[in-house]
Design a protein around this motif. Structure first.
Motif, PDB file in Angstrom:
ATOM      1  N   GLY A 240      -4.408 -35.398 -20.834  1.00 45.37           N
ATOM      2  CA  GLY A 240      -3.705 -36.674 -20.923  1.00 45.37           C
ATOM      3  C   GLY A 240      -4.625 -37.846 -20.646  1.00 45.37           C
ATOM      4  N   THR A 241      -4.035 -38.932 -20.208  1.00 42.21           N
ATOM      5  CA  THR A 241      -4.786 -40.117 -19.814  1.00 42.21           C
ATOM      6  C   THR A 241      -3.853 -40.971 -18.963  1.00 42.21           C
ATOM      7  OG1 THR A 241      -6.147 -41.955 -20.632  1.00 42.21           O
ATOM      8  CG2 THR A 241      -4.127 -41.491 -21.841  1.00 42.21           C
ATOM      9  N   ASP A 242      -4.303 -42.141 -18.540  1.00 44.03           N
ATOM     10  CA  ASP A 242      -3.462 -43.021 -17.729  1.00 44.03           C
ATOM     11  C   ASP A 242      -3.795 -44.479 -18.038  1.00 44.03           C
ATOM     12  OD1 ASP A 242      -1.929 -44.345 -15.888  1.00 44.03           O
ATOM     13  OD2 ASP A 242      -2.365 -42.965 -14.245  1.00 44.03           O
ATOM     14  N   LEU A 243      -2.967 -45.093 -18.851  1.00 43.09           N
ATOM     15  CA  LEU A 243      -3.190 -46.484 -19.231  1.00 43.09           C
ATOM     16  C   LEU A 243      -2.704 -47.463 -18.162  1.00 43.09           C
ATOM     17  CD1 LEU A 243      -2.099 -46.376 -22.998  1.00 43.09           C
ATOM     18  CD2 LEU A 243      -4.376 -46.072 -22.016  1.00 43.09           C
ATOM     19  N   SER A 244      -1.998 -46.969 -17.167  1.00 43.03           N
ATOM     20  CA  SER A 244      -1.449 -47.851 -16.130  1.00 43.03           C
ATOM     21  C   SER A 244      -2.418 -48.058 -14.977  1.00 43.03           C
ATOM     22  CB  SER A 244      -0.136 -47.289 -15.590  1.00 43.03           C
ATOM     23  OG  SER A 244      -0.358 -46.066 -14.883  1.00 43.03           O
TER      24      SER A 244
ATOM     25  N   GLY B 260       2.211 -43.225  -9.475  1.00 44.19           N
ATOM     26  CA  GLY B 260       1.639 -42.023 -10.071  1.00 44.19           C
ATOM     27  C   GLY B 260       2.660 -40.902 -10.153  1.00 44.19           C
ATOM     28  N   TRP B 261       3.501 -40.776  -9.117  1.00 41.83           N
ATOM     29  CA  TRP B 261       4.550 -39.759  -9.113  1.00 41.83           C
ATOM     30  C   TRP B 261       5.519 -39.989 -10.270  1.00 41.83           C
ATOM     31  CZ3 TRP B 261       9.815 -39.457  -9.041  1.00 41.83           C
ATOM     32  CH2 TRP B 261      10.382 -38.216  -8.717  1.00 41.83           C
ATOM     33  N   VAL B 262       5.873 -41.240 -10.505  1.00 42.72           N
ATOM     34  CA  VAL B 262       6.767 -41.581 -11.619  1.00 42.72           C
ATOM     35  C   VAL B 262       6.134 -41.163 -12.942  1.00 42.72           C
ATOM     36  CG1 VAL B 262       7.846 -43.475 -12.901  1.00 42.72           C
ATOM     37  CG2 VAL B 262       7.914 -43.465 -10.399  1.00 42.72           C
ATOM     38  N   ASN B 263       4.857 -41.477 -13.109  1.00 44.20           N
ATOM     39  CA  ASN B 263       4.151 -41.066 -14.328  1.00 44.20           C
ATOM     40  C   ASN B 263       4.218 -39.555 -14.508  1.00 44.20           C
ATOM     41  OD1 ASN B 263       3.304 -43.636 -15.130  1.00 44.20           O
ATOM     42  ND2 ASN B 263       1.373 -43.504 -14.010  1.00 44.20           N
ATOM     43  N   GLY B 264       3.868 -38.829 -13.443  1.00 44.56           N
ATOM     44  CA  GLY B 264       3.854 -37.374 -13.510  1.00 44.56           C
ATOM     45  C   GLY B 264       5.229 -36.776 -13.755  1.00 44.56           C
TER      46      GLY B 264
ATOM     47  N   LEU C  79       7.021 -35.744 -22.140  1.00 50.38           N
ATOM     48  CA  LEU C  79       6.564 -36.930 -22.859  1.00 50.38           C
ATOM     49  C   LEU C  79       5.038 -36.995 -22.815  1.00 50.38           C
ATOM     50  CD1 LEU C  79       9.106 -39.582 -21.476  1.00 50.38           C
ATOM     51  CD2 LEU C  79       9.201 -38.376 -23.667  1.00 50.38           C
ATOM     52  N   HIS C  80       4.456 -37.571 -23.852  1.00 49.14           N
ATOM     53  CA  HIS C  80       3.000 -37.682 -23.867  1.00 49.14           C
ATOM     54  C   HIS C  80       2.563 -38.710 -22.829  1.00 49.14           C
ATOM     55  CE1 HIS C  80      -1.119 -38.257 -25.221  1.00 49.14           C
ATOM     56  NE2 HIS C  80      -0.975 -37.164 -25.961  1.00 49.14           N
ATOM     57  N   PRO C  81       1.524 -38.407 -22.042  1.00 50.82           N
ATOM     58  CA  PRO C  81       1.057 -39.334 -21.003  1.00 50.82           C
ATOM     59  C   PRO C  81       0.708 -40.721 -21.540  1.00 50.82           C
ATOM     60  CG  PRO C  81       0.020 -37.199 -20.732  1.00 50.82           C
ATOM     61  CD  PRO C  81       0.764 -37.138 -22.023  1.00 50.82           C
ATOM     62  N   PHE C  82       0.256 -40.783 -22.787  1.00 50.44           N
ATOM     63  CA  PHE C  82      -0.066 -42.082 -23.390  1.00 50.44           C
ATOM     64  C   PHE C  82       1.166 -42.980 -23.401  1.00 50.44           C
ATOM     65  CE2 PHE C  82      -0.373 -45.054 -26.877  1.00 50.44           C
ATOM     66  CZ  PHE C  82      -1.666 -45.533 -26.802  1.00 50.44           C
ATOM     67  N   ILE C  83       2.305 -42.432 -23.815  1.00 51.07           N
ATOM     68  CA  ILE C  83       3.545 -43.219 -23.906  1.00 51.07           C
ATOM     69  C   ILE C  83       4.058 -43.573 -22.515  1.00 51.07           C
ATOM     70  CG2 ILE C  83       5.939 -43.209 -24.701  1.00 51.07           C
ATOM     71  CD1 ILE C  83       3.835 -43.383 -26.931  1.00 51.07           C
ATOM     72  N   VAL C  84       4.069 -42.583 -21.619  1.00 50.26           N
ATOM     73  CA  VAL C  84       4.594 -42.804 -20.268  1.00 50.26           C
ATOM     74  C   VAL C  84       3.786 -43.873 -19.543  1.00 50.26           C
ATOM     75  CG1 VAL C  84       4.977 -41.760 -18.005  1.00 50.26           C
ATOM     76  CG2 VAL C  84       5.525 -40.473 -20.081  1.00 50.26           C
ATOM     77  N   THR C  85       2.473 -43.738 -19.567  1.00 43.59           N
ATOM     78  CA  THR C  85       1.632 -44.684 -18.822  1.00 43.59           C
ATOM     79  C   THR C  85       1.549 -46.049 -19.498  1.00 43.59           C
ATOM     80  OG1 THR C  85      -0.379 -43.803 -19.885  1.00 43.59           O
ATOM     81  CG2 THR C  85       0.271 -42.843 -17.778  1.00 43.59           C
ATOM     82  N   LEU C  86       1.763 -46.074 -20.817  1.00 45.29           N
ATOM     83  CA  LEU C  86       1.854 -47.378 -21.500  1.00 45.29           C
ATOM     84  C   LEU C  86       3.084 -48.125 -20.992  1.00 45.29           C
ATOM     85  CD1 LEU C  86       0.969 -49.405 -23.694  1.00 45.29           C
ATOM     86  CD2 LEU C  86       2.361 -48.090 -25.330  1.00 45.29           C
ATOM     87  N   ALA C  87       4.197 -47.391 -20.827  1.00 44.98           N
ATOM     88  CA  ALA C  87       5.430 -47.997 -20.314  1.00 44.98           C
ATOM     89  C   ALA C  87       5.255 -48.458 -18.862  1.00 44.98           C
ATOM     90  CB  ALA C  87       6.582 -47.002 -20.418  1.00 44.98           C
ATOM     91  N   THR C  88       4.677 -47.601 -18.019  1.00 46.93           N
ATOM     92  CA  THR C  88       4.509 -47.976 -16.614  1.00 46.93           C
ATOM     93  C   THR C  88       3.467 -49.090 -16.459  1.00 46.93           C
ATOM     94  OG1 THR C  88       2.976 -46.104 -16.360  1.00 46.93           O
ATOM     95  CG2 THR C  88       5.236 -45.786 -15.611  1.00 46.93           C
TER      96      THR C  88
END
Length: 360
Positions: free
Chosen positions: A88-92, A141-145, A153-162
């Motif tokens: 994954g990744t983390d855009l947030s 980070g817990w919310v993302n995970g 959900l793909h981490p890209f979408i989740v972390t883009l939202a957060t």
């Protein structure tokens, strides 16, 4: 001594194996070596060229500056590396750094500062503020995970939202008590001394304290990745989540813990950045995740998943920082630097994928 003997033995065996190859295989060997190490070769060339153009590049002041800038980015890179290990990744990440930096600044402003954000609040103990920002980062980070693991959900979408949510929270936070979005400065002397002060010098050049804090972070993350069940589970999930699940690994729990740990690392980065910058605003932390992702990929943390080492992350951070500092010494304008950063990420990812396809 035993490790040294093993290394010598491996080198000798490698040399013997190389001599047994035919001409075509030797050519392919060097071809693959050049392609796989292209970034390192280019870096060496860039360092040599920069030094010939500006000999101040390799002075003690410059080297300490490179080490210091790298140390400031090591915690966020160590955090985001875990997300990449899980494919994954983390855009947030950058926005979490910005939020925690502003929280740190607001809680550690000098009591006599005229525009103190919380005028009736005393300067909080530094350990308490560190705990607060780690908790804040950890919760996000817990919310993302949770959303990644629970809803697939793909981490890209989740972390883009957060990323957007955290940025909104940050904008709201810096408006509290009539601050109206003004930069948070006037930090207490004890805070600045704790982070940017120095107790060790190199040839008269002070080394900031946060360099040692980065070393502690690296040691902790190395232990977690290499010596704990959680670390082993993380690599298992990153390599093959279905197989890991069959083997008894709690994939959901592991995914959430990786993102939570990453959030904690972002909180530590925000705390350090708060004092290092000295004047924190809404743009603090902007694009930090891009540099961290690039450093991880350069350091061998593969987007394919299940591959990476902490020492590689640290090396990647240093290599990327050397390149950026070199660009400044060569007087390359900021706009061109963005282009070069993008190319570095693109080339690093291409080389990483090529290594994976060759292995496959």
């Amino acid at each position: 001594m035993g490790v040294k003997m093993n290394m010598v033995s491996n080198v000798k065996q490698g040399f013997v194996n190389y001599k047994e190859l035919d001409k075509k295989d030797k050519f392919n060997f060097w071809k693959e070596a050049l392609i796989n190490n292209a970034l390192y070769i280019l870096l060496i060339i860039a360092v040599i060229y920069t030094y010939t153009q500006n000999q101040r590049f390799l002075t003690v002041n410059s080297i300490v500056n490179i080490v210091s800038l790298s140390a400031a980015n090591i915690p966020i890179a160590c955090g985001i590396a875990g997300c990449i290990v899980l494919t994954g990744t983390d855009l947030s990440a950058g926005r979490i750094v910005g939020l925690t930096a502003c929280i740190s600044a607001s809680l550690l402003q000098s009591a006599t500062y005229a525009t103190k954000m919380f005028p009736n609040l005393p300067v909080l103990p530094i350990p308490l503020v560190i705990l607060i920002v780690i908790i804040v980062g950890g919760i996000i980070g817990w919310v993302n995970g949770f959303f990644v693991a629970k809803f697939q959900l793909h981490p890209f979408i989740v972390t883009l939202a957060t990323q957007l949510i955290v940025y909104g929270l940050l904008l709201m936070y810096i408006m509290i008590n009539g601050n109206n979005g003004q930069p948070l400065s006037g930090l207490d002397k004890s805070f600045k001394t704790f982070v940017t002060g120095s107790v060790v010098s190199l040839f008269g050049v002070p080394i900031p304290n946060y360099v040692w804090y980065a070393c502690i972070v690296v040691a902790i993350m190395w232990f977690i990745w290499n010596k704990t069940t959680f670390g082993k589970n993380m690599f298992a999930v990153g390599s093959n989540p279905e197989a890991a699940n069959v083997s008894g690994v709690n994939v959901m729990k592991t995914t959430i813990m990786v993102h939570t740990l990453a959030g904690c690392m972002y909180g530590i980065t925000g705390f350090i950045e708060s004092a290092r910058i000295g004047s924190n605003q809404a743009n603090t932390g902007l694009n930090y995740e891009c540099d961290a992702i690039a450093a991880c990929v350069i350091g061998g943390v593969s987007f394919v998943g299940g591959t990476g080492k902490i020492r590689g992350v640290v090396l990647g951070v240093f290599l990327l920082r050397i390149i950026f500092v070199a660009l400044n010494f060569l007087s390359i304008n900021q706009n061109t630097q963005y282009i070069i950063k993008g190319l570095i990420i693109l080339i690093a990812c291409a080389i990483d994928m090529r290594k994976y396809l060759v292995r496959k």
